[in-house]
Design a protein around this motif. Structure first.
Motif, short mmCIF file in Angstrom:
data_model
loop_
_atom_site.label_atom_id
_atom_site.label_comp_id
_atom_site.label_asym_id
_atom_site.label_seq_id
_atom_site.Cartn_x
_atom_site.Cartn_y
_atom_site.Cartn_z
N PHE A 338 36.53 -55.97 5.55
CA PHE A 338 36.88 -56.31 6.93
C PHE A 338 37.88 -55.32 7.52
CE2 PHE A 338 35.41 -60.78 6.05
CZ PHE A 338 34.49 -60.85 7.10
N VAL A 339 38.86 -54.92 6.75
CA VAL A 339 39.87 -53.99 7.25
C VAL A 339 39.26 -52.62 7.51
CG1 VAL A 339 42.00 -52.76 6.65
CG2 VAL A 339 41.83 -55.21 6.25
N LEU A 340 38.41 -52.15 6.60
CA LEU A 340 37.75 -50.85 6.80
C LEU A 340 36.91 -50.89 8.07
CD1 LEU A 340 36.88 -48.01 5.98
CD2 LEU A 340 35.14 -49.06 4.50
N ALA A 341 36.14 -51.95 8.26
CA ALA A 341 35.28 -52.06 9.45
C ALA A 341 36.11 -52.09 10.72
CB ALA A 341 34.40 -53.31 9.34
N GLN A 342 37.22 -52.80 10.70
CA GLN A 342 38.11 -52.81 11.87
C GLN A 342 38.63 -51.42 12.20
OE1 GLN A 342 41.08 -56.18 12.36
NE2 GLN A 342 40.44 -56.54 10.24
N ALA A 343 38.99 -50.68 11.16
CA ALA A 343 39.55 -49.34 11.38
C ALA A 343 38.51 -48.39 11.96
CB ALA A 343 40.11 -48.80 10.07
N ILE A 344 37.29 -48.48 11.45
CA ILE A 344 36.21 -47.64 11.98
C ILE A 344 35.96 -47.99 13.45
CG2 ILE A 344 33.74 -47.12 11.82
CD1 ILE A 344 33.97 -47.56 8.78
N GLU A 345 35.90 -49.28 13.74
CA GLU A 345 35.65 -49.74 15.10
C GLU A 345 36.76 -49.25 16.04
OE1 GLU A 345 33.50 -52.42 17.91
OE2 GLU A 345 33.05 -51.11 16.23
N LYS A 346 38.00 -49.37 15.61
CA LYS A 346 39.10 -48.96 16.48
C LYS A 346 39.16 -47.45 16.64
CE LYS A 346 43.89 -49.85 17.58
NZ LYS A 346 45.09 -50.69 17.33
N ALA A 347 38.86 -46.72 15.56
CA ALA A 347 38.87 -45.26 15.63
C ALA A 347 37.75 -44.74 16.51
CB ALA A 347 38.77 -44.67 14.23
N GLY A 348 36.64 -45.49 16.56
CA GLY A 348 35.50 -45.07 17.38
C GLY A 348 34.74 -43.90 16.81
N THR A 349 34.94 -43.65 15.53
CA THR A 349 34.32 -42.50 14.88
C THR A 349 34.25 -42.75 13.38
OG1 THR A 349 34.53 -40.12 14.43
CG2 THR A 349 36.57 -41.37 14.66
N LEU A 350 33.41 -41.97 12.71
CA LEU A 350 33.35 -42.01 11.25
C LEU A 350 34.10 -40.83 10.63
CD1 LEU A 350 29.65 -43.11 10.65
CD2 LEU A 350 31.72 -44.49 10.42
N ASP A 351 34.82 -40.09 11.44
CA ASP A 351 35.62 -38.99 10.91
C ASP A 351 36.63 -39.55 9.90
OD1 ASP A 351 38.26 -37.31 11.03
OD2 ASP A 351 36.69 -35.95 11.73
N LYS A 353 39.31 -38.42 8.38
CA LYS A 353 40.74 -38.24 8.63
C LYS A 353 41.22 -39.18 9.73
CE LYS A 353 44.27 -34.77 9.70
NZ LYS A 353 44.54 -33.34 10.02
N VAL A 354 40.43 -39.31 10.79
CA VAL A 354 40.81 -40.17 11.91
C VAL A 354 40.87 -41.63 11.46
CG1 VAL A 354 40.14 -40.99 14.19
CG2 VAL A 354 39.89 -38.57 13.62
N VAL A 355 39.88 -42.06 10.67
CA VAL A 355 39.87 -43.45 10.19
C VAL A 355 41.04 -43.70 9.24
CG1 VAL A 355 38.57 -45.19 8.90
CG2 VAL A 355 37.39 -43.70 10.53
N ALA A 356 41.32 -42.75 8.35
CA ALA A 356 42.45 -42.90 7.43
C ALA A 356 43.76 -43.00 8.20
CB ALA A 356 42.49 -41.74 6.45
N GLU A 357 43.91 -42.18 9.21
CA GLU A 357 45.12 -42.22 10.04
C GLU A 357 45.23 -43.57 10.75
OE1 GLU A 357 44.71 -38.78 12.48
OE2 GLU A 357 45.58 -37.42 10.98
N ALA A 358 44.11 -44.09 11.21
CA ALA A 358 44.12 -45.39 11.88
C ALA A 358 44.54 -46.49 10.90
CB ALA A 358 42.74 -45.70 12.45
N LEU A 359 44.02 -46.44 9.68
CA LEU A 359 44.38 -47.43 8.67
C LEU A 359 45.88 -47.44 8.42
CD1 LEU A 359 41.42 -46.93 6.16
CD2 LEU A 359 42.05 -49.10 7.23
N HIS A 360 46.47 -46.25 8.37
CA HIS A 360 47.91 -46.14 8.13
C HIS A 360 48.73 -46.55 9.35
CE1 HIS A 360 48.26 -44.43 4.13
NE2 HIS A 360 47.30 -43.57 4.39
N ALA A 361 48.20 -46.32 10.54
CA ALA A 361 49.01 -46.48 11.75
C ALA A 361 49.12 -47.91 12.25
CB ALA A 361 48.43 -45.60 12.86
N ASP A 362 48.12 -48.73 11.97
CA ASP A 362 48.07 -50.05 12.61
C ASP A 362 48.28 -51.19 11.63
OD1 ASP A 362 47.49 -49.25 15.31
OD2 ASP A 362 45.51 -48.65 14.61
N THR A 363 48.53 -52.36 12.19
CA THR A 363 48.56 -53.61 11.44
C THR A 363 47.28 -54.36 11.77
OG1 THR A 363 50.98 -53.75 11.47
CG2 THR A 363 49.76 -55.79 11.11
N TRP A 364 46.57 -54.82 10.72
CA TRP A 364 45.23 -55.37 10.87
C TRP A 364 45.25 -56.88 10.66
CZ3 TRP A 364 42.38 -51.65 12.84
CH2 TRP A 364 42.75 -50.32 12.56
#
Length: 420
Positions: A338-351, A353-364
């Motif tokens: 669920f957390v991975l899917a949320q991060a992909i959705e919020k990042a809007g991309t499958l990149d 690096k961008v998804v990893a940065e999103a995972l680190h930056a936000d509270t899910w």
């Protein structure tokens, strides 16, 4: 003509290999996620439940379940309808197999990320494969604190660590001293000789010493043991007041039954994320399972604290044994998905690096977590991870600590084998 045919085939194979190595894009409307758990071996039942837990999360994410109160349940897929497809692998509880399967999942199956591995000893090399490739590895329940002390950028763990649990165990010992007038002075440890067991033991010894307790027994055994007589005899001879246990699967069952055979128990036994948390093992042990304690992130007795779980658990039971609920380990794997899917959705991309940065930056948001949220520190540890200390009484996981969340008084010292 034959030489030309061989050349054409080589080109086709080369192109096919190239396509497999590229992760799916939103335009493909499918993203592959690998699961890597012990589907055979001594931890097979736990691994199968972990796999079913991820499949449950994917079922909710891919389809619209507006009445289920978890993120993404009200829509179909992520990234404008992209569906998740799982590719399953069995590491058999063996680190070398886990590493090879991680390579296969990424290189041949073309998975975008891997969720696993239950055994910390397997998670370590498998996640190294992901980090080297700069691809995501989502770890649900592997508890070795060392896993999130490597400075990795693409590794994320949901559950509390054995370091956290060790500190909780010592806190419980001080609480027992105060509330039950317990005279606790010594600690013994029994653990499997693996990444998980050795790190749990190291953390347990450090926490016990810092808390003013003497470690009098340090007992390691080979995973999948067929006999623990000498190990339990060592514990009995040292007779520690409290034992910290790091025994997975069938090893936990064997440890408990061997203690009964030798008619010995400590005053209290506190267990890491082990066979203690396994509802199937608890049922198998029957009354022998009672009065042991340990850290627990979820059990059905937590329903009032985690009301969103019930609807998801109903789907989970359709994918595994309908009589077995989520357990403290398997539910963490659903959280990872669920957390991975949320991060992909919020990042809007499958990149990656961008998804990893999103995972680190936000509270899910994480209604399936006891803490209700997930947030990651550098290295990938979930700093919102939370568990309670429970004690098995009558085959149920009773909440005993912290006291503000307790629903039952602790039984201390443990009831002797002859008094059950």
């Amino acid at each position: 003509m034959r030489r030309g045919g061989f050349l054409f085939a080589a080109v086709v194979i080369g192109i096919s290999s190239l396509c497999i190595s590229i992760p799916a894009t939103a335009a493909d409307k499918v993203i592959k996620i690998g699961t890597l758990f012990p589907l055979t071996g001594s931890c097979a039942l736990a691994g199968q439940r972990c796999q079913a837990s991820v499949a449950t999360a994917v079922e909710v994410i891919n389809n619209s379940y507006p009445d289920i109160q978890v993120p993404l349940a009200g829509q179909e897929g992520i990234l404008d309808g992209t569906r998740i497809e799982l590719v399953h692998a069995d590491h058999q509880g063996k680190p070398d197999v886990g590493k090879a399967e991680a390579e296969r999942l990424f290189n041949q199956e073309g998975v975008y990320a891997i969720i696993g591995c239950y055994n910390s000893a397997v998670t370590k090399p498998a996640s190294f494969v992901a980090e080297r490739k700069k691809k995501l590895f989502m770890c649900g329940c592997s508890s070795s604190a060392a896993l999130t002390q490597r400075g990795f950028s693409y590794f994320f763990r949901m559950a509390p660590t054995d370091q956290t649990e060790s500190l909780e165990f010592v806190e419980v010992m001080h609480w027992l001293e105060k509330m039950k007038k317990a005279n606790l002075k010594t600690v013994g440890l029994i653990y499997e000789n693996s990444e998980f067991g050795k790190h749990a033991a190291d953390e347990g010894k450090a926490a016990a010493a810092a808390g003013g307790f003497e470690v009098v027994a340090d007992v390691a055994f080979s995973p999948g043991a067929t006999n623990l007589n000498s190990e339990v005899q060592t514990l009995k001879a040292k007779n520690p007041d409290v034992v910290f246990g790091a025994c997975l699967g069938g090893d936990y069952t064997l440890w408990v039954r061997t203690m009964k055979q030798m008619e010995w128990l400590p005053q209290a036994a506190l267990n890491y994320c082990t066979g203690y948390q396994d509802p199937v093992i608890t049922k198998q042990l029957g009354d022998d399972a009672n009065y042991f304690m340990g850290g627990t992130g979820y059990s059905p007795e937590f329903a009032e604290l985690m009301p969103a779980v019930a609807a998801v658990e109903k789907i989970y039971k359709q994918k595994t044994n309908p009589s077995v609920p989520f357990d403290s380990d398997s539910i963490q794997e659903a959280v990872a998905m669920f957390v991975l899917a949320q991060a992909i959705e919020k990042a809007g991309t499958l990149d990656y690096k961008v998804v990893a940065e999103a995972l680190h930056a936000d509270t899910w948001k994480s209604p399936l977590s006891l803490g209700g949220e997930v947030a990651f520190a550098p290295g990938g540890q979930n700093i919102k991870a939370k568990s309670l200390i429970t004690q098995l009484q009558g085959g149920s996981y009773k909440r005993i600590y912290p006291t503000d969340l307790a629903d039952t008084e602790v039984v201390f010292p443990m009831a002797a084998w002859t008094a059950r």
